[in-house]
Design an enzyme around this catalytic site. Sequence first.
Site, PDB file in Angstrom:
ATOM      1  N   GLU A   1       0.887  -1.175   0.000  1.00 24.25           N
ATOM      2  CA  GLU A   1       0.000   0.000   0.000  1.00 24.25           C
ATOM      3  C   GLU A   1       0.918   1.216   0.000  1.00 24.25           C
ATOM      4  O   GLU A   1       1.413   1.637   1.049  1.00 24.25           O
ATOM      5  CB  GLU A   1      -0.892  -0.007   1.258  1.00 24.25           C
ATOM      6  CG  GLU A   1      -1.837  -1.199   1.345  1.00 24.25           C
ATOM      7  CD  GLU A   1      -3.059  -1.055   0.443  1.00 24.25           C
ATOM      8  OE1 GLU A   1      -3.322   0.069  -0.046  1.00 24.25           O
ATOM      9  OE2 GLU A   1      -3.741  -2.062   0.211  1.00 24.25           O
TER      10      GLU A   1
ATOM     11  N   CYS B   1      -2.228   9.640   2.309  1.00 25.78           N
ATOM     12  CA  CYS B   1      -1.787   9.003   1.056  1.00 25.78           C
ATOM     13  C   CYS B   1      -2.732   9.302  -0.098  1.00 25.78           C
ATOM     14  O   CYS B   1      -2.306   9.328  -1.249  1.00 25.78           O
ATOM     15  CB  CYS B   1      -1.662   7.497   1.245  1.00 25.78           C
ATOM     16  SG  CYS B   1      -3.174   6.737   1.842  1.00 25.78           S
TER      17      CYS B   1
HETATM   18  P1  NAD Z   1       8.175   4.849   5.132  1.00 21.94           P
HETATM   19  O1  NAD Z   1       8.216   3.980   3.926  1.00 21.94           O
HETATM   20  O2  NAD Z   1       9.327   5.727   5.411  1.00 21.94           O
HETATM   21  O3  NAD Z   1       7.975   3.966   6.449  1.00 21.94           O
HETATM   22  C1  NAD Z   1       6.921   3.063   6.625  1.00 21.94           C
HETATM   23  C2  NAD Z   1       7.343   1.960   7.565  1.00 21.94           C
HETATM   24  O4  NAD Z   1       8.422   1.225   6.990  1.00 21.94           O
HETATM   25  C3  NAD Z   1       7.833   2.427   8.929  1.00 21.94           C
HETATM   26  O5  NAD Z   1       7.323   1.555   9.920  1.00 21.94           O
HETATM   27  C4  NAD Z   1       9.348   2.290   8.817  1.00 21.94           C
HETATM   28  O6  NAD Z   1       9.988   2.065  10.046  1.00 21.94           O
HETATM   29  C5  NAD Z   1       9.465   1.089   7.934  1.00 21.94           C
HETATM   30  N1  NAD Z   1      10.738   1.017   7.212  1.00 21.94           N
HETATM   31  C6  NAD Z   1      11.597   2.014   6.918  1.00 21.94           C
HETATM   32  N2  NAD Z   1      12.643   1.540   6.210  1.00 21.94           N
HETATM   33  C7  NAD Z   1      12.430   0.203   6.032  1.00 21.94           C
HETATM   34  C8  NAD Z   1      13.128  -0.838   5.354  1.00 21.94           C
HETATM   35  N3  NAD Z   1      14.267  -0.622   4.721  1.00 21.94           N
HETATM   36  N4  NAD Z   1      12.572  -2.069   5.355  1.00 21.94           N
HETATM   37  C9  NAD Z   1      11.381  -2.292   5.966  1.00 21.94           C
HETATM   38  N5  NAD Z   1      10.686  -1.352   6.630  1.00 21.94           N
HETATM   39  C10 NAD Z   1      11.205  -0.121   6.663  1.00 21.94           C
HETATM   40  O7  NAD Z   1       6.822   5.659   4.979  1.00 21.94           O
HETATM   41  P2  NAD Z   1       6.277   6.830   5.889  1.00 21.94           P
HETATM   42  O8  NAD Z   1       7.082   8.057   5.675  1.00 21.94           O
HETATM   43  O9  NAD Z   1       6.092   6.332   7.287  1.00 21.94           O
HETATM   44  O10 NAD Z   1       4.811   7.030   5.257  1.00 21.94           O
HETATM   45  C11 NAD Z   1       4.537   7.904   4.225  1.00 21.94           C
HETATM   46  C12 NAD Z   1       4.327   7.162   2.922  1.00 21.94           C
HETATM   47  O11 NAD Z   1       3.362   6.152   3.071  1.00 21.94           O
HETATM   48  C13 NAD Z   1       3.788   8.073   1.829  1.00 21.94           C
HETATM   49  O12 NAD Z   1       4.422   7.778   0.620  1.00 21.94           O
HETATM   50  C14 NAD Z   1       2.311   7.707   1.762  1.00 21.94           C
HETATM   51  O13 NAD Z   1       1.689   7.979   0.529  1.00 21.94           O
HETATM   52  C15 NAD Z   1       2.373   6.255   2.054  1.00 21.94           C
HETATM   53  N6  NAD Z   1       1.086   5.788   2.562  1.00 21.94           N
HETATM   54  C16 NAD Z   1       0.348   4.931   1.809  1.00 21.94           C
HETATM   55  C17 NAD Z   1      -0.896   4.519   2.266  1.00 21.94           C
HETATM   56  C18 NAD Z   1      -1.754   3.577   1.474  1.00 21.94           C
HETATM   57  O14 NAD Z   1      -2.724   3.080   2.037  1.00 21.94           O
HETATM   58  N7  NAD Z   1      -1.461   3.315   0.222  1.00 21.94           N
HETATM   59  C19 NAD Z   1      -1.355   4.974   3.503  1.00 21.94           C
HETATM   60  C20 NAD Z   1      -0.567   5.831   4.237  1.00 21.94           C
HETATM   61  C21 NAD Z   1       0.665   6.226   3.768  1.00 21.94           C
END
Ligand code: NAD
Length: 471
Positions: free
Chosen positions: A219, A253
């Site tokens: 997602e 998002c």
């Molecule tokens: P992010 O990708 O930085 O982090 C998300 C999660 O991944 C966190 O728990 C983080 O600790 C973990 N993470 C970070 N690096 C990782 C790695 N190398 N391997 C595995 N996990 C890792 O995202 P964010 O900044 O927390 O969220 C914002 C993004 O999420 C935006 O792009 C937004 O559009 C998207 N988003 C999508 C939806 C959806 O339903 N499609 C909903 C909300 C947010």
Amino acid sequence: MSDVEARQIERMKSVFDAQKAAFKAGKVRSLSERAADIAKIETMAKEKAEAFCEAVSADYGRRSAAETQIAEIGFTIATAKHARKHLKSWAKDRSVPVPMTLAPGKAYIRREPKGVVGIVAPWNYPIQLALAPLVPALAAGCRVMIKPSEYTPRVADMLKDTLGELFSEDHVAVITGGPAVGQAFCDLPFDHLFYTGSTHVGRMVAQAAAKNLTPVTLELGGKSPTVIAPDFDVEEAAKTIAWGKYFNAGQTCVAPDYVLTPKGSENQLADAVIANAQKFWPDPDSNGDYTGIVSERHYKRIADMVEEARAGGADIRQSATPTGSNHHAYPPTVVLNPPADSRLMTEEIFGPVLPVLGHDGLDEAARFINERDRPLALYVYTKSKATARDFLDKTMSGGVGVNVPMLHLSVEDLPFGGTGASGYGAYHGEDGYRTFCHERSVFHAPVWHPIRLMAPPYGKLFEFFKKLQAG
Ligand code: NAD
């Protein structure tokens, strides 16, 4: 890796082993047990609503309690209620017709829990995006590990404590920590991995999951366009665009990322969006209903994007002057005609800044969208159903809102997910349940089945079956 992270990873691995062992050893949870599991989440969301609002607000600096209530608490309750109501029908075996040559055997699909599943959640709706996938995972009868975002540590600790009181660790567990823990989490051989977050990290998650052949739901984010058709009043569109864009200060998002409006209406739209934002959130610095930017780093990223567009000649309109002094509240902003190569037009904005550009008609708007990555959401404002359908025929996106942003995700029975760079797989309602189930195919033959007669030496019966097969 720090000592703390090493300890978090060690605990994570032992929880994973315990969950795997419990799943292998245990019988499949009954439907009434699963309904009770979901009811616990529902009750928790109701009873701890205020504490959750406070935790997320402390993590953000300031998060509107009303927005937390609507988008996190209320959403979770609705998800849980819907799952409890439909669990029995979702869990039923699905009979499918058998070909004449296999009659009188019966064929059906059993929906079985996949096993131990991992959920990785981001910070922008840290409660909803952990609990809304947890509900269908529990409904399916899975064991679940959740990795919340390090940007919202109070919410992460609260989820760990409250879920820890409600479930044994070999059933539901929360693993806290940052990217190193997230990476180690995604390296685990889960039976399904459910990831919500950025496209950049999503690619790494998909690679980690591939090593274990773990099925994965991604997602992700992206730039969700909003298009106003020539038949729609821009002042009217501005009302819901302002609401959708600046809710949670644009850290959503499915927020409208940018708007394409008929050429000549850009100024009118920009003024109307700002006027609505001023009405909804007067004095954003001190307004408790206006959410702050989650961190200093993200505040700076947003402010820098606006300044880059200004330097490139864009016209900036703001509902107030940014001060950065109070809870990182960046005011509602519209940027008219940012340069095409500016970060505002090449990266997901994820903040309260709305680029506005003119279009020469819906065909041109569709071309503009199709030249870019497939977005998570697309919004089109038109009075005509035919125009809306035609526009959808010409574009692609995860989901769509006609004449309003964001609300499609609240319709439980609509699958919610992306396409292309905005992700793959889907959840909400029955799609969530199916995500966490293995659909197992069963062909059940009667004790004596005529297909036995098909064994060699092939004779007259074989000729008869051949005719049947040929129709
Ligand atoms: P992010 O990708 O930085 O982090 C998300 C999660 O991944 C966190 O728990 C983080 O600790 C973990 N993470 C970070 N690096 C990782 C790695 N190398 N391997 C595995 N996990 C890792 O995202 P964010 O900044 O927390 O969220 C914002 C993004 O999420 C935006 O792009 C937004 O559009 C998207 N988003 C999508 C939806 C959806 O339903 N499609 C909903 C909300 C947010």
